[in-house]
Design a protein around this motif. Structure first.
Motif, PDB file in Angstrom:
ATOM      1  N   ARG A  26       3.164  13.278   3.812  1.00 31.81           N
ATOM      2  CA  ARG A  26       3.755  12.546   2.584  1.00 31.81           C
ATOM      3  C   ARG A  26       2.870  11.944   1.521  1.00 31.81           C
ATOM      4  O   ARG A  26       1.837  11.312   2.011  1.00 31.81           O
ATOM      5  CB  ARG A  26       4.759  11.461   3.279  1.00 31.81           C
ATOM      6  N   LYS A  27       3.463  11.675   0.410  1.00 31.78           N
ATOM      7  CA  LYS A  27       2.712  10.908  -0.580  1.00 31.78           C
ATOM      8  C   LYS A  27       2.763   9.442  -0.432  1.00 31.78           C
ATOM      9  O   LYS A  27       3.950   8.881  -0.304  1.00 31.78           O
ATOM     10  CB  LYS A  27       3.391  11.446  -1.969  1.00 31.78           C
ATOM     11  N   LEU A  28       1.453   8.983  -0.664  1.00 30.86           N
ATOM     12  CA  LEU A  28       1.417   7.376  -0.371  1.00 30.86           C
ATOM     13  C   LEU A  28       0.706   7.096  -1.686  1.00 30.86           C
ATOM     14  O   LEU A  28      -0.281   7.493  -2.331  1.00 30.86           O
ATOM     15  CB  LEU A  28       0.346   7.279   0.721  1.00 30.86           C
ATOM     16  N   TYR A  29       1.496   6.067  -1.967  1.00 36.84           N
ATOM     17  CA  TYR A  29       0.779   5.424  -3.222  1.00 36.84           C
ATOM     18  C   TYR A  29       0.199   3.937  -2.885  1.00 36.84           C
ATOM     19  O   TYR A  29       1.052   3.219  -2.216  1.00 36.84           O
ATOM     20  CB  TYR A  29       2.078   5.157  -4.522  1.00 36.84           C
ATOM     21  N   TRP A  30      -0.958   3.632  -3.467  1.00 35.43           N
ATOM     22  CA  TRP A  30      -1.358   2.340  -3.270  1.00 35.43           C
ATOM     23  C   TRP A  30      -2.346   1.820  -4.302  1.00 35.43           C
ATOM     24  O   TRP A  30      -3.076   2.538  -4.837  1.00 35.43           O
ATOM     25  CB  TRP A  30      -1.898   2.240  -1.846  1.00 35.43           C
ATOM     26  N   CYS A  31      -2.642   0.561  -4.154  1.00 32.02           N
ATOM     27  CA  CYS A  31      -3.763  -0.166  -5.137  1.00 32.02           C
ATOM     28  C   CYS A  31      -5.062  -0.224  -4.470  1.00 32.02           C
ATOM     29  O   CYS A  31      -5.186  -1.315  -3.494  1.00 32.02           O
ATOM     30  CB  CYS A  31      -3.276  -1.329  -5.851  1.00 32.02           C
ATOM     31  N   PRO A  32      -6.009   0.362  -4.941  1.00 35.10           N
ATOM     32  CA  PRO A  32      -7.362   0.503  -4.225  1.00 35.10           C
ATOM     33  C   PRO A  32      -8.105  -1.127  -4.406  1.00 35.10           C
ATOM     34  O   PRO A  32      -9.142  -1.491  -3.800  1.00 35.10           O
ATOM     35  CB  PRO A  32      -8.203   1.463  -4.758  1.00 35.10           C
ATOM     36  N   SER A  33      -7.530  -1.730  -5.246  1.00 38.60           N
ATOM     37  CA  SER A  33      -8.086  -3.201  -5.403  1.00 38.60           C
ATOM     38  C   SER A  33      -7.351  -4.097  -4.536  1.00 38.60           C
ATOM     39  O   SER A  33      -7.945  -5.115  -3.802  1.00 38.60           O
ATOM     40  CB  SER A  33      -8.072  -3.508  -7.010  1.00 38.60           C
ATOM     41  N   CYS A  34      -6.068  -4.292  -4.938  1.00 40.96           N
ATOM     42  CA  CYS A  34      -5.281  -5.456  -4.218  1.00 40.96           C
ATOM     43  C   CYS A  34      -5.175  -5.032  -2.733  1.00 40.96           C
ATOM     44  O   CYS A  34      -5.076  -5.899  -2.064  1.00 40.96           O
ATOM     45  CB  CYS A  34      -3.907  -5.354  -4.660  1.00 40.96           C
ATOM     46  N   GLN A  35      -5.416  -3.753  -2.458  1.00 41.54           N
ATOM     47  CA  GLN A  35      -5.040  -3.296  -0.968  1.00 41.54           C
ATOM     48  C   GLN A  35      -6.619  -2.868  -0.533  1.00 41.54           C
ATOM     49  O   GLN A  35      -6.617  -2.309   0.770  1.00 41.54           O
ATOM     50  CB  GLN A  35      -4.108  -2.498  -0.887  1.00 41.54           C
ATOM     51  N   LEU A  60      -1.152   4.695 -13.077  1.00 39.39           N
ATOM     52  CA  LEU A  60      -0.310   3.557 -13.999  1.00 39.39           C
ATOM     53  C   LEU A  60      -1.200   2.518 -13.488  1.00 39.39           C
ATOM     54  O   LEU A  60      -1.818   2.131 -12.364  1.00 39.39           O
ATOM     55  CB  LEU A  60       0.985   3.441 -13.825  1.00 39.39           C
ATOM     56  N   PRO A  61      -1.460   1.542 -14.290  1.00 44.44           N
ATOM     57  CA  PRO A  61      -2.180   0.067 -14.061  1.00 44.44           C
ATOM     58  C   PRO A  61      -1.218  -0.491 -13.060  1.00 44.44           C
ATOM     59  O   PRO A  61       0.038  -0.723 -13.187  1.00 44.44           O
ATOM     60  CB  PRO A  61      -2.196  -0.628 -15.343  1.00 44.44           C
ATOM     61  N   CYS A  62      -1.988  -1.159 -11.901  1.00 45.80           N
ATOM     62  CA  CYS A  62      -1.260  -1.843 -10.819  1.00 45.80           C
ATOM     63  C   CYS A  62      -0.598  -2.969 -11.904  1.00 45.80           C
ATOM     64  O   CYS A  62      -1.195  -3.523 -12.710  1.00 45.80           O
ATOM     65  CB  CYS A  62      -2.339  -2.498 -10.093  1.00 45.80           C
ATOM     66  N   ARG A  63       0.596  -3.599 -11.129  1.00 46.60           N
ATOM     67  CA  ARG A  63       1.268  -4.597 -11.942  1.00 46.60           C
ATOM     68  C   ARG A  63       0.364  -5.983 -11.817  1.00 46.60           C
ATOM     69  O   ARG A  63       0.843  -6.868 -12.519  1.00 46.60           O
ATOM     70  CB  ARG A  63       2.634  -4.615 -11.353  1.00 46.60           C
ATOM     71  N   VAL A  64      -0.579  -5.862 -10.639  1.00 44.39           N
ATOM     72  CA  VAL A  64      -0.913  -7.251 -10.306  1.00 44.39           C
ATOM     73  C   VAL A  64      -2.452  -7.495 -11.116  1.00 44.39           C
ATOM     74  O   VAL A  64      -2.763  -8.272 -11.781  1.00 44.39           O
ATOM     75  CB  VAL A  64      -1.062  -7.503  -8.911  1.00 44.39           C
ATOM     76  N   CYS A  65      -3.305  -6.253 -10.672  1.00 42.63           N
ATOM     77  CA  CYS A  65      -4.715  -6.389 -11.087  1.00 42.63           C
ATOM     78  C   CYS A  65      -4.921  -5.299 -12.156  1.00 42.63           C
ATOM     79  O   CYS A  65      -6.127  -5.639 -12.751  1.00 42.63           O
ATOM     80  CB  CYS A  65      -5.412  -5.993  -9.801  1.00 42.63           C
ATOM     81  N   GLY A  66      -4.048  -4.482 -12.734  1.00 42.04           N
ATOM     82  CA  GLY A  66      -4.404  -3.552 -13.725  1.00 42.04           C
ATOM     83  C   GLY A  66      -5.219  -2.121 -13.066  1.00 42.04           C
ATOM     84  O   GLY A  66      -5.482  -1.139 -13.996  1.00 42.04           O
ATOM     85  N   THR A  67      -5.584  -2.261 -11.927  1.00 40.74           N
ATOM     86  CA  THR A  67      -6.440  -1.017 -11.301  1.00 40.74           C
ATOM     87  C   THR A  67      -5.389   0.101 -11.389  1.00 40.74           C
ATOM     88  O   THR A  67      -4.213  -0.087 -11.049  1.00 40.74           O
ATOM     89  CB  THR A  67      -6.775  -1.312 -10.044  1.00 40.74           C
ATOM     90  N   ALA A  68      -5.972   1.348 -11.429  1.00 42.56           N
ATOM     91  CA  ALA A  68      -5.065   2.696 -11.523  1.00 42.56           C
ATOM     92  C   ALA A  68      -4.599   2.931 -10.084  1.00 42.56           C
ATOM     93  O   ALA A  68      -5.329   2.675  -8.977  1.00 42.56           O
ATOM     94  CB  ALA A  68      -5.692   3.766 -12.025  1.00 42.56           C
ATOM     95  N   ILE A  69      -3.223   2.842  -9.767  1.00 43.08           N
ATOM     96  CA  ILE A  69      -2.401   3.268  -8.802  1.00 43.08           C
ATOM     97  C   ILE A  69      -3.169   4.607  -8.080  1.00 43.08           C
ATOM     98  O   ILE A  69      -3.005   5.693  -8.993  1.00 43.08           O
ATOM     99  CB  ILE A  69      -0.974   3.149  -8.665  1.00 43.08           C
ATOM    100  N   VAL A  70      -3.328   4.648  -6.933  1.00 36.37           N
ATOM    101  CA  VAL A  70      -3.834   5.807  -6.421  1.00 36.37           C
ATOM    102  C   VAL A  70      -2.611   6.777  -5.749  1.00 36.37           C
ATOM    103  O   VAL A  70      -1.992   5.989  -5.059  1.00 36.37           O
ATOM    104  CB  VAL A  70      -4.891   5.709  -5.201  1.00 36.37           C
ATOM    105  N   LEU A  71      -2.918   8.034  -5.453  1.00 39.54           N
ATOM    106  CA  LEU A  71      -1.940   8.793  -4.878  1.00 39.54           C
ATOM    107  C   LEU A  71      -2.635   9.730  -3.812  1.00 39.54           C
ATOM    108  O   LEU A  71      -3.724  10.309  -4.285  1.00 39.54           O
ATOM    109  CB  LEU A  71      -1.144   9.657  -5.980  1.00 39.54           C
ATOM    110  N   GLU A  72      -2.303   9.724  -2.722  1.00 41.98           N
ATOM    111  CA  GLU A  72      -2.805  10.501  -1.518  1.00 41.98           C
ATOM    112  C   GLU A  72      -2.141  11.025  -0.548  1.00 41.98           C
ATOM    113  O   GLU A  72      -0.705  10.638  -0.702  1.00 41.98           O
ATOM    114  CB  GLU A  72      -4.012   9.837  -0.882  1.00 41.98           C
ATOM    115  N   GLU A  73      -2.117  11.798   0.135  1.00 38.86           N
ATOM    116  CA  GLU A  73      -1.492  12.619   1.005  1.00 38.86           C
ATOM    117  C   GLU A  73      -1.653  11.834   2.545  1.00 38.86           C
ATOM    118  O   GLU A  73      -2.760  11.801   2.951  1.00 38.86           O
ATOM    119  CB  GLU A  73      -1.624  13.834   1.178  1.00 38.86           C
ATOM    120  N   MET A  74      -0.725  11.263   3.220  1.00 35.89           N
ATOM    121  CA  MET A  74      -0.777  10.604   4.665  1.00 35.89           C
ATOM    122  C   MET A  74       0.502  10.788   5.291  1.00 35.89           C
ATOM    123  O   MET A  74       1.447  10.739   4.766  1.00 35.89           O
ATOM    124  CB  MET A  74      -0.918   8.832   4.353  1.00 35.89           C
ATOM    125  N   GLY A  75      -0.001  11.703   6.423  1.00 36.37           N
ATOM    126  CA  GLY A  75       1.223  11.999   7.200  1.00 36.37           C
ATOM    127  C   GLY A  75       2.212  13.110   6.699  1.00 36.37           C
ATOM    128  O   GLY A  75       3.307  12.956   6.748  1.00 36.37           O
TER     129      GLY A  75
END
Length: 332
Positions: free
Chosen positions: A322-331, A305-320
């Motif tokens: 567990r599922k991790l969700y983050w924005c590759p643009s804002c973050q 889904l689009p980031c609520r701030v910049c519109g970039t698609a939120i990424v899902l990956e596995e870390m530790g």
């Protein structure tokens, strides 16, 4: 897995309904029969939470340690004295408005949970309540007492008025005071337990010397207590912090900001019963967020889904693991 706010709320429930009362204990499932026999007939003296772990003190220096883990839950039933700071109008382990103001009409979310309430005086409610990661339950008037055992109950604690059934915990064990302290000493600081300044210093010092990714450090209960998958993703986004940066490379002020933000979000979580991580919402948006979990978070559970701030698609990956969700643009 229940995060820190849920465990603190459960401890408050025990404090109001079990502490100061003599408790009958049993293990319907049989897996904790010996421990239950030692607890049976003793007075409960204290309830405390540290991170994701809860400790109940009984007479004669006997402590019960419970870690719910991924599948554990407490079911409360009977006549429950509800803490006004966590009470909801329908008797569930409830919520207050983030700003601490009373709203007239309850809001039921998509799981049927009442998330807005008055913060008036304590009241008794004959209810059935499940305390786990997502708090649900239905009021039951005139229910059989004591309630029949349903399913695999590891431990039942019973007073004249209130019943608490423990199901599926990762840990359920008796400890001495020294063992309790040793368990707590291994945990990272908890903003609701530790001195805020000392906790911030301890958290900052540990993170700043670690080569481990900050996204892993926030989930390490030896580094900081209570943060789980939802709060990890949201804290990192709110700090605009890439989850893969080594802790030692995160600027000190950013690390301190993470601790202060965790303190704030944890307090809100305990007060509302919800992992509300969005700020400065209008009354209408606040009610919408209480009614739908999808409207409470910046990035969690928003893969693609689009980031609520910049519109970039939120990424899902596995870390530790567990599922991790983050924005590759804002973050970035």
């Amino acid at each position: 897995m229940p995060e820190g706010h849920s465990v603190h709320r459960i401890a408050r429930q025990f404090d109001r309904n079990f502490v100061g009362r003599r408790v009958s204990a049993s293990s319907p499932q049989g897996r904790f029969a010996e421990g239950a026999s030692l607890l049976d007939g003793r007075e409960a003296l204290a309830a405390r939470a540290v991170g994701k772990q809860m400790f109940l003190e009984f007479e004669d220096d006997l402590w019960l340690r419970v870690h719910l883990g991924l599948y554990g839950a407490w079911d409360f039933s009977g006549e429950i004295l509800v803490d006004p700071t966590i009470a909801s109008a329908n008797g569930r382990m409830g919520q207050t408005n983030q700003r601490g103001t009373a709203l007239d009409e309850p809001v039921l979310d998509d799981a049927g949970e009442n998330s807005l309430t008055s913060i008036g005086a304590p009241r008794r409610a004959r209810v059935h309540v499940r305390m786990s990661e997502q708090t649900t339950g239905l009021a039951e008037e005139g229910a059989e007492w004591p309630p029949p055992v349903v399913g695999q109950v590891r431990l039942r604690l019973l007073t004249e008025l209130t019943c608490a059934d423990l199901r599926g915990p990762t840990a359920c064990q008796l400890q001495t005071p020294d063992e309790v302290q040793a368990t707590i000493d291994k945990l990272g600081p908890d903003p609701l337990v530790d001195d805020p300044t000392a906790g911030e210093e301890r958290f900052t010092a540990v993170v700043r010397r670690k080569p481990t990714a900050i996204g892993l450090l926030l989930m390490d209960q030896n580094v900081v207590s209570g943060i789980g998958n939802v709060y990890r993703a949201e804290l990192l986004f709110r700090a605009r912090l890439n989850p893969h940066i080594p802790g030692r490379d995160v600027p000190e002020e950013t690390v301190r900001g993470l601790w202060r933000d965790w303190s704030r979000l944890l307090t809100i979580g305990v007060e509302t019963g919800q992992m509300m991580t969005m700020d400065d919402l209008s009354p209408d948006r606040w009610r919408a967020a209480m009614a739908s979990r999808d409207d409470r978070h910046w990035v969690y559970h928003r893969a693609g889904l689009p980031c609520r701030v910049c519109g970039t698609a939120i990424v899902l990956e596995e870390m530790g693991a567990r599922k991790l969700y983050w924005c590759p643009s804002c973050q970035a």
